[in-house]
Structure formats: C-alpha cells, structure tokens
Design a protein around this motif. Structure first.
Motif, PDB file in Angstrom:
ATOM      1  N   TRP A   1       0.822  -1.219   0.000  1.00 27.21           N
ATOM      2  CA  TRP A   1       0.000   0.000   0.000  1.00 27.21           C
ATOM      3  C   TRP A   1       0.851   1.263   0.000  1.00 27.21           C
ATOM      4  O   TRP A   1       0.391   2.330  -0.424  1.00 27.21           O
ATOM      5  N   LEU A   2       2.095   1.172   0.456  1.00 30.01           N
ATOM      6  CA  LEU A   2       2.977   2.337   0.386  1.00 30.01           C
ATOM      7  C   LEU A   2       3.295   2.706  -1.063  1.00 30.01           C
ATOM      8  O   LEU A   2       3.508   3.876  -1.384  1.00 30.01           O
ATOM      9  N   VAL A   3       3.332   1.712  -1.915  1.00 27.62           N
ATOM     10  CA  VAL A   3       3.501   1.945  -3.346  1.00 27.62           C
ATOM     11  C   VAL A   3       2.178   2.391  -3.960  1.00 27.62           C
ATOM     12  O   VAL A   3       2.094   3.399  -4.659  1.00 27.62           O
ATOM     13  N   SER A   4       1.135   1.643  -3.676  1.00 27.22           N
ATOM     14  CA  SER A   4      -0.164   1.892  -4.308  1.00 27.22           C
ATOM     15  C   SER A   4      -0.744   3.238  -3.907  1.00 27.22           C
ATOM     16  O   SER A   4      -1.385   3.906  -4.710  1.00 27.22           O
ATOM     17  N   ALA A   5      -0.535   3.648  -2.647  1.00 25.53           N
ATOM     18  CA  ALA A   5      -1.096   4.912  -2.186  1.00 25.53           C
ATOM     19  C   ALA A   5      -0.549   6.083  -2.981  1.00 25.53           C
ATOM     20  O   ALA A   5      -1.294   6.988  -3.384  1.00 25.53           O
ATOM     21  N   LEU A   6       0.759   6.068  -3.219  1.00 27.41           N
ATOM     22  CA  LEU A   6       1.358   7.162  -3.992  1.00 27.41           C
ATOM     23  C   LEU A   6       0.813   7.179  -5.410  1.00 27.41           C
ATOM     24  O   LEU A   6       0.465   8.244  -5.947  1.00 27.41           O
ATOM     25  N   TYR A   7       0.720   6.004  -6.024  1.00 25.71           N
ATOM     26  CA  TYR A   7       0.280   5.974  -7.414  1.00 25.71           C
ATOM     27  C   TYR A   7      -1.220   6.178  -7.564  1.00 25.71           C
ATOM     28  O   TYR A   7      -1.682   6.693  -8.582  1.00 25.71           O
ATOM     29  N   LEU A   8      -1.985   5.805  -6.553  1.00 24.95           N
ATOM     30  CA  LEU A   8      -3.408   6.104  -6.574  1.00 24.95           C
ATOM     31  C   LEU A   8      -3.617   7.612  -6.577  1.00 24.95           C
ATOM     32  O   LEU A   8      -4.378   8.148  -7.390  1.00 24.95           O
ATOM     33  N   ALA A   9      -2.919   8.309  -5.671  1.00 27.19           N
ATOM     34  CA  ALA A   9      -3.039   9.762  -5.601  1.00 27.19           C
ATOM     35  C   ALA A   9      -2.516  10.425  -6.871  1.00 27.19           C
ATOM     36  O   ALA A   9      -3.120  11.376  -7.389  1.00 27.19           O
ATOM     37  N   THR A  10      -1.410   9.924  -7.395  1.00 23.25           N
ATOM     38  CA  THR A  10      -0.819  10.541  -8.582  1.00 23.25           C
ATOM     39  C   THR A  10      -1.650  10.273  -9.825  1.00 23.25           C
ATOM     40  O   THR A  10      -1.830  11.161 -10.668  1.00 23.25           O
ATOM     41  N   ALA A  11      -2.163   9.052  -9.950  1.00 19.78           N
ATOM     42  CA  ALA A  11      -3.004   8.725 -11.107  1.00 19.78           C
ATOM     43  C   ALA A  11      -4.244   9.591 -11.129  1.00 19.78           C
ATOM     44  O   ALA A  11      -4.707  10.020 -12.198  1.00 19.78           O
ATOM     45  N   LEU A  12      -4.804   9.874  -9.962  1.00 21.52           N
ATOM     46  CA  LEU A  12      -5.976  10.733  -9.873  1.00 21.52           C
ATOM     47  C   LEU A  12      -5.601  12.198 -10.094  1.00 21.52           C
ATOM     48  O   LEU A  12      -6.280  12.931 -10.809  1.00 21.52           O
ATOM     49  N   GLY A  13      -4.507  12.613  -9.483  1.00 21.20           N
ATOM     50  CA  GLY A  13      -4.170  14.030  -9.497  1.00 21.20           C
ATOM     51  C   GLY A  13      -3.542  14.542 -10.769  1.00 21.20           C
ATOM     52  O   GLY A  13      -3.714  15.719 -11.123  1.00 21.20           O
ATOM     53  N   GLN A  14      -2.806  13.690 -11.505  1.00 21.02           N
ATOM     54  CA  GLN A  14      -2.072  14.176 -12.683  1.00 21.02           C
ATOM     55  C   GLN A  14      -2.972  14.854 -13.717  1.00 21.02           C
ATOM     56  O   GLN A  14      -2.698  15.984 -14.119  1.00 21.02           O
ATOM     57  N   PRO A  15      -4.036  14.205 -14.213  1.00 19.94           N
ATOM     58  CA  PRO A  15      -4.851  14.890 -15.222  1.00 19.94           C
ATOM     59  C   PRO A  15      -5.611  16.081 -14.665  1.00 19.94           C
ATOM     60  O   PRO A  15      -5.839  17.062 -15.384  1.00 19.94           O
ATOM     61  N   ILE A  16      -6.000  16.016 -13.375  1.00 23.47           N
ATOM     62  CA  ILE A  16      -6.706  17.159 -12.782  1.00 23.47           C
ATOM     63  C   ILE A  16      -5.768  18.354 -12.655  1.00 23.47           C
ATOM     64  O   ILE A  16      -6.095  19.473 -13.065  1.00 23.47           O
ATOM     65  N   VAL A  17      -4.588  18.127 -12.100  1.00 22.02           N
ATOM     66  CA  VAL A  17      -3.610  19.206 -11.990  1.00 22.02           C
ATOM     67  C   VAL A  17      -3.177  19.668 -13.379  1.00 22.02           C
ATOM     68  O   VAL A  17      -2.982  20.866 -13.612  1.00 22.02           O
TER      69      VAL A  17
END
Length: 456
Positions: free
Chosen positions: A55-71
């Motif tokens: 989850w330490l890996v997945s948490a970062l990529y979950l947030a980044t996958a969501l945030g990249q197109p929005i940002v």
C-alpha cells in the motif's frame, strides 16, 4: 518584457526554465525508486508483510493517477507556476509527516499526500514546452524532452543506492525526510524561474472551465477501480460496479459539457493517442513489477541487503540513460517501441529461469536487459503524447499519460502482493514474471498493429 525574457526570445528556448522543470519532474521517481529498497525494512520495523507494505507503493500511485490529469487541466487554465508551487510544497509537508509517522497507516497517508504533491512536475514541464514552442516558433523540443527523460533515469540510478545509504545511516525514516530539502529547492526555483500567468479570465470563467462535476466523477471512477485492483477478491465486486457506473456517468457528463474536463469527443477521435495510453498502461505493468517485485525478491528470496539490492538496479538505469541519450534526438518512435517490447519479453523470460541459487551475474544481466525498454519506451511515449495531443490540452493530456502509467503500476503492485503473499519467494517471483511476460507480449502486439506510429 524582462531582460531574461527578451534574451530568451533572441536565443530560443528559455533555459532558465529547465532547472525547476527537471527538479519537479524527478520528485515522483526519486520517491518511487527509494521506496523499492525501503519496503522490506519498513515491513520489518512495523511488523507488516509485503501484502500490507504494498500500500505504500499503491497509495502514492493512486493519488498521482488521480491528481495528474486534474492538476494538468488546472495548469492548462491557470498556468504552471501556481500549481507547481502548491504541489511541491505538499511534498515537503508529506516528508515531515512520513518522518514522524508512528505506524503504517500514517505512512500510507504521507504517501498519498506525496502523490498529490508530485502531480504538477511533469504536466507543468510539458505545458512550458508547449508555451515556449508557441513563443519561439520552434516546435521541436527533442533536446529538452531527452533532458527530462535522462534526468528521470539518472535519479532512478541514484534512487535505490541513495535509499540504501539513507537506510543504513538513519533508518527508513530518512527516506521520507529527504523530501523536505527537495521540496524547498523546488519551491525556490519555481518562485525565481517560472513565469507568472497572464490574468485573462474572470473567476467565473475559470470556474466554468474547471468542470468540477466531471473531475468528481473521474475521481470516483478511478479510486473505485484502483481500490478494486488492490483488493482482488470476490467480496470486492461492488468496487468494480461502482467504477463502471461512475465511468458511464463521467462519459455522459463529458459528452454534454460545453468545456469538458477530458474532451472524450476529441480523445475518441484520436486513435493514435489512445493507443499511446494503452501502451503506457501495459509497459508500466512490466516496469513497476520489476522495480518493486524483483527488488523485494532480491532481498527476501535471494538474500541481499537493501544497499546491495539497490546496486543490482543500477545497471538497468545506466543502460536506460545511454539509450535515452543516443536515441533522444531521433524523430521516429516506432523503432524505439519495438526494440523496447522485444527487450521486455527477453528479460521476463530470463526471470523465469532464476532461482535463489542463481549466480549474481544473472541478476545483473536481467537488469541490463531491462534497461533497454526503460530508456527507449518512456522517451517514445513522452514524444508521442507531445505530438499527438491537442495543443490546448497539453497539460491534461500529459497528466493522463501518467494516469495510465500509474494504473499499470497499480496492476503491478496488486499482482506483486498476490504473487508474494507473506513472503517474496522464488515461486512468487516466477508467477509475477509470467504476468509481466503476458503484458510485454500485449505491448508488442499493440505497437506492431499501430500504423500511425510511422508518422510520429
């Protein structure tokens, strides 16, 4: 016009933008590669098996996958400066929280915040490239794109080794503390170098262009999908249903919106860009399964320390740097993708013959072979998006590329957790290699079938 801007107009691309672009773009990969060697020490310190530390890996990529197109979309509207400064500040806050975290739950929260904090670096860099191309009339950023790729590969070389050193000197908490000075440097460079956006729209027009309902539905769809991937069991069926329902609602909303968050009409008519996104997804399944899964096996299944496990990764990134530099200025991408696909398949086959008694040189050979797609594929995908995307949506299109890549990383992380269970065994590594091989073959088929690549 300032003296610096006037000088840049005379000489072409404003090279003063390069330092913040490079530093912003490496914040995510430095945390990815360092965590690859920190998972086992964190698990040992907190009594957590690989299925939980994943989850330490997945948490970062979950947030980044969501945030990249929005940002990325916010960057398209507001310009890169504000979003860059806000996001990189969050990286420093996440570093403080992670350093002081009392348990795994707080560490995961810090990684989520870190994921959102690293969202702006890549789309900001791509948006700056596009604006500089429009300002100078020179739409050939191959040199800067190559510099970005090489910077990411270089930090990937340093990351595992640096992670091992930090763990040896100050324990795994030092890997989080590193983000504080990195974030401070990024904020300072952003304040000094990034141009201010021109105030051309009213707040009301900005709000209309944000498409908040579309962003919300996109977030629900992606979070539900990625949460399902991290909980691959029958009892989690409702997450997949929620993802499908939110996806359908998102599609209806975007097709009706005057200014959609993601213009599905344009995207649906851009088959080459969709194929690039598909290639990114399967390519990063292979890449991240190797980065995290193979590294865990070298520590637990092969018996290396975190420091030496990091050293084993270095040949891959050194080869990737050489490949990026030697092929970066070549315009074609199809050859790079084909060579990368074949190298992925070859490396996965080699993984299938590894055992805990294999000689060390076999691990190094696999790392060398994996370096070929690491250098060729990421650069080719980056160039493809720059030339295939709608110029007015460069930031969000670049962010969406990273979203597909991080969905691939989540699949890799979920597969690693299932394959290893409580221990990173050789049998689990072989199971992971079969999944990676299937993804590599799919990547090759998508590339061979895509005739549009001949024109990129």
């Amino acid at each position: 016009m300032s003296d610096r801007t006037a000088e840049a107009a005379k000489t072409g691309f404003d090279r003063g933008l390069i330092p913040p672009m490079l530093l912003g773009s490496i914040l995510n990969p430095v945390n990815s590669t360092i965590m690859a060697v920190a998972l086992v020490p964190i698990g040992a310190a907190l009594g957590a098996p690989p299925s939980q530390t994943a989850w330490l890996v997945s948490a970062l990529y979950l947030a980044t996958a969501l945030g990249q197109p929005i940002v990325g979309r916010l960057i398209d509207i507001f310009g890169p400066r504000k979003l860059f400064l806000i996001s990189t500040s969050l990286v420093g806050v996440a570093g403080v929280i992670g350093t002081a975290a009392p348990g795994l739950g707080v560490l995961i929260a810090a990684r989520v915040l870190l994921g959102f904090g690293t969202c702006a670096g890549y789309p900001a860099a791509m948006a700056l490239l596009r604006s500089e191309a429009e300002r100078t009339g020179e739409d050939n950023p191959a040199g800067v794109l190559t510099a970005l790729a090489v910077a990411n590969q270089t930090i990937a070389v340093i990351g595992p080794l640096l992670g091992g050193l930090l763990i040896g000197l100050g324990g795994w908490r030092a890997t989080f503390a590193l983000n504080v000075p990195l974030a401070a440097a990024a904020v300072v460079l952003g304040l000094l170098r990034l141009p201010r956006a021109r105030e051309t729209s009213t707040r009301e027009r900005w709000t209309a262009r944000l498409d908040l309902p579309g962003m919300g539905l996109f977030a629900v769809m992606l979070v539900a999908l990625l949460w399902f991937l991290m909980n691959l069991r029958l009892s989690s069926w409702y997450l997949l249903v929620l993802a499908v329902a939110a996806g359908a609602a998102f599609a209806v909303r975007e097709l009706r919106a005057a200014i959609p968050f993601i213009d599905l009409r344009v995207l649906g008519g851009n088959a080459p860009l969709l194929a690039t996104y598909g290639r990114a997804l399967v390519a990063y399944i292979v890449s991240y399964a190797f980065l995290y899964g193979f590294t865990q096996w070298t520590e637990e299944g092969f018996g290396l320390s975190p420091f030496y496990a990091g050293l084993v990764q270095i040949p891959m990134f050194l080869v990737a740097i050489v490949i990026s530099i030697t092929t970066g200025r070549r315009r074609g991408v199809r050859g790079k993708l084909l060579v990368g696909a074949l190298a992925q398949i070859a490396a996965c086959v080699l993984m299938l013959v590894l055992t805990g008694e294999s000689p060390l040189w076999m691990l190094l050979l696999i790392a060398v072979v994996f370096g070929i797609p690491q250098g060729a594929v990421s650069l080719a995908l980056q160039n493809s998006v720059y030339h295939q995307a709608d110029p007015e949506r460069t930031g969000s299109s670049a962010g969406l590329l990273r979203t597909f890549a991080y969905v691939g990383s989540m699949v890799a992380s979920a597969t690693t957790a299932v394959a290893f269970g409580p221990h990173a065994s050789t049998a689990g590594m072989h199971t992971l290699a079969w999944v990676m091989l299937a993804a590599g073959v799919l990547f090759l088929l998508i590339t061979v079938a895509d005739r549009s690549l001949r024109h990129v």
